[in-house]
Structures are given as structure tokens and as C-alpha cells.
Design an enzyme around this catalytic site. Structure first.
Site, mmCIF file in Angstrom:
data_model
loop_
_atom_site.group_PDB
_atom_site.id
_atom_site.type_symbol
_atom_site.label_atom_id
_atom_site.label_comp_id
_atom_site.label_asym_id
_atom_site.label_seq_id
_atom_site.Cartn_x
_atom_site.Cartn_y
_atom_site.Cartn_z
ATOM 1 N N HIS A 130 53.603 46.537 50.149
ATOM 2 C CA HIS A 130 53.382 45.693 51.332
ATOM 3 C C HIS A 130 54.762 45.297 51.882
ATOM 4 O O HIS A 130 55.730 45.227 51.118
ATOM 5 C CB HIS A 130 52.613 44.459 50.848
ATOM 6 N N ASP A 207 53.863 42.315 42.216
ATOM 7 C CA ASP A 207 53.114 41.694 43.315
ATOM 8 C C ASP A 207 51.629 41.853 42.971
ATOM 9 O O ASP A 207 51.074 42.947 43.100
ATOM 10 C CB ASP A 207 53.491 42.410 44.623
ATOM 11 N N GLN A 210 46.763 41.606 45.342
ATOM 12 C CA GLN A 210 45.452 42.271 45.434
ATOM 13 C C GLN A 210 44.740 42.335 44.094
ATOM 14 O O GLN A 210 43.550 42.619 44.043
ATOM 15 C CB GLN A 210 45.629 43.695 45.997
ATOM 16 N N LYS A 233 43.761 34.740 48.850
ATOM 17 C CA LYS A 233 42.976 35.943 48.519
ATOM 18 C C LYS A 233 42.119 35.702 47.277
ATOM 19 O O LYS A 233 41.242 36.484 46.959
ATOM 20 C CB LYS A 233 43.908 37.132 48.277
ATOM 21 N N CYS A 371 50.314 45.813 57.208
ATOM 22 C CA CYS A 371 51.621 45.362 56.700
ATOM 23 C C CYS A 371 52.230 46.352 55.720
ATOM 24 O O CYS A 371 52.856 45.947 54.721
ATOM 25 C CB CYS A 371 51.527 43.982 56.042
HETATM 26 N N1 ALA Z 1 48.285 41.432 52.944
HETATM 27 C C1 ALA Z 1 47.072 41.238 53.648
HETATM 28 C C2 ALA Z 1 46.345 42.533 53.928
HETATM 29 O O1 ALA Z 1 46.567 43.489 53.263
HETATM 30 C C3 ALA Z 1 47.240 40.417 54.845
HETATM 31 O O2 ALA Z 1 45.526 42.580 54.818
#
Ligand code: ALA
Length: 413
Positions: A130, A207, A210, A233, A371
Site C-alpha cells: 500500500h 503492515d 488487512q 478496519k 492506494c
Molecule cells: N487501505 C484502504 C483500502 O485498501 C483504504 O481500501
């Protein structure tokens, strides 16, 4: 309880009560929310924890000697314990509250990186990062002359593990990788990759934005040096996030921001700093947000992260089978294992046009570069559509999505 031990018994009437927003309409159609990789919806438990705090328990923390302030401090510090347990950190004071993954990575770049690196030192990232795990390192490349090296990825969307070990040199100072890709969904073999980095005496930042909402994470088992993720998230409030760091690294790092709350003593001649984690939490923090984050993490734990993982894996499999039956649809990111993120493009149709049709069918889905522009370039697409799953999604959501894609194909030709 929302997610029962037996995933076949998922209780959707309880779920609808926990997430009232999901019973609303979007463009006069029942809302189908498939954008949790961007930001997840919030259960009533999170909203109520925050409103209860503001209505009845509000005060600043770590400052007052009065009861309300002590209570607010306890509630805030309780989240540190909850997060410690969620990610299996050894100690609660290795948990630092930040505004999100982006701030967590910027903290490491600007504190750990600036204090320890010189021109020609190297940072290894991957082609599936990202922007928040690319740009902080590129800024240091520009400002102090470090080199950013990139692990290539395969056509399926997996890390190229043949190339990765060849990127290390005596100048390698950090490896910074995502646990799971926000576009491909790929769950990366970070435990093995961390071991390879450690064999070169190189620390690793993960990171986990997710990953944490969707799969069990154990930072001790991974042996990562830093792990960052976002609260919003994880079904928690925006403006919250976590940086986990190994204590000896955090203790050796200079402050990132300065001001109240992070000092021990101040005179005009000298400043001494508070211990970790306060050293990295300057100013009045996002107290209500952190309390909401604690409620969100507790909610996820009460459902069982393994249950959530199994539920989303079953739904992912269902969604992949259905989507791949649509003529002209190409999934971007087919490497396994992967999380519930389905990026796709359609022959001759622009993702934004399809996204507009889906919106009119009540479906909230993201279209764009997500992103991660270098990843778009890697797959030679300007943008993708992305459906991403949360614990509240159900097969019916996928059925509505698939019907709407057929509609978009007919409508857009
Ligand atoms: N990082 C977030 C996305 O993947 C905003 O949508």
C-alpha cells in the site's frame, strides 16, 4: 452471539442488531456492503462504548487525581491489555496507540529510520505494498539517500521468494511488508520471510492492516519487530491504530512527536522523556477512540477470530466460483492462501462505470487503484473493482453482486 462455534449456525438476526447500518438502503435498494478492506462497519457495542464514555465517564487521562480521570485512564489502558491479548504481544507497554497504520509506519520511518540510517543504507519492501508502506521510505530515500529495494511478485500475486533472499546486503536495515495485500488478498508467508531477514540481522516491520480483522495474528510466533494496524478496519473507530514494537527497539528509539504526556522532566536546558509507551503518545490522545478500539477488539474476540476466518474463507470460495463464471471477468490475485478480497476487471468495461451501476443496485464496492499504484502497473490495469468481505457478509451479498455485474454487462454493453 453473532458468530457461533459452528459456522453453519451464523446468526444473522443477531448480526443485523449489532450492525444497524446494514439494514439501511443504498439508492433505494437494500445495502450490500462489500468494502470492509477500505473500512469496516461498526457494531453497536463500539458505538455504545464511545457514547457511554462521552456521556458518563469523560475526562482527560494520566493527568487528574480525581475519580473520573482515573476511570478514563483505566478504560484507555484497558484497551492496551485487550490489544496485547488480541495480537499476543508479550507486554502491554509494547502497544502504542497511533491514528492508524499510516501513522504507525511513519513513526517507525521517522524515529527508527532517521535515528539509525545513512545514505546508501537499504530498505526492502514488496511490489504489493500500500502507498503507506512505500511513500515513507521513498521520502527517506529523497531526504537521506537510502535505497528502496522491491521484492517482485508473481503473475498470481505471490511474493517472489526466489528473489527475496538475493536482495539482502550488509547495508540492509529493514524489511517492511504487508501481512496480507489490500488488493490481491494474498496472505504472505511472513513468518518465513522474517526468519530470512533475521538470519541477516535485519529487523522486520509488518503492515497488518488487512490481516488483523480477518485472521489470527501472533506477533511472538511471527517474531516480527514491528507490527502496525488500523482500528477502523477492525470494526473500530477511525483515527485509531496500533504500533506494536519489541521493547528494546522502542526504548532505543527517539520520540516521534513531542509535547505533553511524553516527557518525564522539562527545563529550558534539558528534557527527559517518559517511558515507552507514553514516550510515543504526545498530547491528549484519542481517548474515546481508543476505548472504542478496545470494544471493537473485544467484539472480534467474543466472536472468535478463527470463526471469522473460517466464515470468510468459505464465503471467499463461494464468491470466487460465482465470479469466475461471469464471461470476461478476470480476477487479479489468485495466489493462495488469500483473504476475502476479490479484485477484478472486466473485458472492455471501465471499473468506475461498473462501480456506478453496482452502486445503483445498492452495492458498496471500491473501484480505483486502492492506494497501490505500482501494483496496478504490475498487472497492467489502471484500476480494479474490489469486493472485500467482513464478518457480516453472507452468500446472499455475493448473489446480489453477481446479478448486478450481469446487469452492468448488459447495460454497458
Ligand atoms: N487501505 C484502504 C483500502 O485498501 C483504504 O481500501
Amino acid at each position: 452471539m453473532l458468530v457461533k462455534k459452528d459456522m453453519q449456525e451464523l446468526d444473522f438476526s443477531a448480526l443485523k442488531q449489532d450492525f444497524p447500518i446494514l439494514t439501511q438502503q443504498n439508492r433505494n435498494k437494500p445495502l450490500v456492503y462489500l468494502d470492509s478492506a477500505s473500512s469496516a462497519q461498526k457494531p453497536r457495542q463500539v458505538i455504545e462504548a464511545m457514547s457511554h464514555f462521552y456521556l458518563q465517564d469523560y475526562a482527560n487521562i494520566h493527568r487528574g487525581i480525581y475519580e473520573l480521570s482515573e476511570l478514563a485512564t483505566d478504560l484507555y489502558e484497558n484497551t492496551r491489555q485487550v490489544i496485547k491479548n488480541l495480537i499476543h504481544a508479550p507486554k502491554a507497554d509494547e502497544i502504542i496507540f497511533v491514528s492508524g497504520t499510516t501513522e504507525g509506519i511513519n513513526l517507525v520511518a521517522n524515529s527508527f529510520g532517521r535515528a539509525n540510517w545513512q545514505a546508501e543504507d537499504e530498505v526492502i519492501i514488496s511490489h504489493m505494498e500500500h502507498h503507506s508502506n512505500i511513500v515513507p521510505w521513498l521520502l527517506l530515500q529523497k531526504e537521506i539517500g537510502i535505497k528502496v529495494k522491491v521484492i517482485p511478485i508473481t503473475d498470481e500475486g505471490a511474493m517472489d521468494l526466489n528473489v527475496y533472499p538475493t536482495l539482502f546486503t550488509p547495508r540492509t536495515k529493514l524489511v517492511a511488508l504487508n501481512h496480507a495485500s489490500n488488493i490481491l488478498g494474498t496472505i504472505n508467508p511472513i513468518k518465513e520471510m522474517i526468519a530470512i531477514a533475521h538470519a541477516h540481522n535485519v529487523p522486520v516491520l509488518i503492515d497488518g492492516a488487512q490481516a488483523v480483522p480477518h485472521m489470527p495474528v501472533d506477533v511472538q510466533d511471527l517474531d516480527c519487530d514491528f507490527y502496525v494496524f488500523s482500528g477502523h478496519k477492525l470494526y473500530g473507530p477511525t483515527g485509531t491504530g496500533v504500533l506494536y514494537g519489541k521493547k528494546h527497539l522502542l526504548e532505543a528509539m527517539p520520540p516521534y512527536q513531542s509535547g505533553g504526556g511524553m516527557i518525564e522532566t522539562v527545563s529550558f536546558e534539558e528534557v527527559t522523556f517518559a517511558k515507552v509507551p507514553q514516550k510515543f503518545e504526545a498530547g491528549t490522545p484519542n481517548i474515546a477512540g481508543v476505548i472504542g478500539l478496545g470494544a471493537a477488539a473485544a467484539y472480534v474476540q467474543s466472536q472468535g477470530i478463527e470463526n471469522i476466518f473460517r466464515h470468510e474463507q468459505a464465503l471467499l470460495q463461494y464468491a470466487e466460483e460465482k465470479l469466475l463464471q461471469i464471461p470476461g471477468l478476470r480476477l487479479i490475485g489468485t495466489a493462495k492462501p488469500k483473504l476475502g478480497v476479490l479484485s477484478f476487471v472486466m473485458d472492455h468495461l471501465h471499473p468506475h462505470d461498473i462501480g456506478t451501476v453496482l452502486d445503483h443496485e445498492g452495492i458498496a464496492i471500491r473501484a480505483g487503484h486502492h492506494c497501490a499504484m505500482p501494483l496496478m502497473e504490475r498487472f497492467n490495469v489502471p484500476a480494479t473493482l474490489r469486493a472485500s468481505l467482513g464478518l457480516y457478509n453472507h452468500q446472499q451479498d455475493i448473489d446480489v453482486l453477481v446479478e448486478a455485474i450481469y446487469l452492468a454487462k448488459r447495460f454497458l454493453g
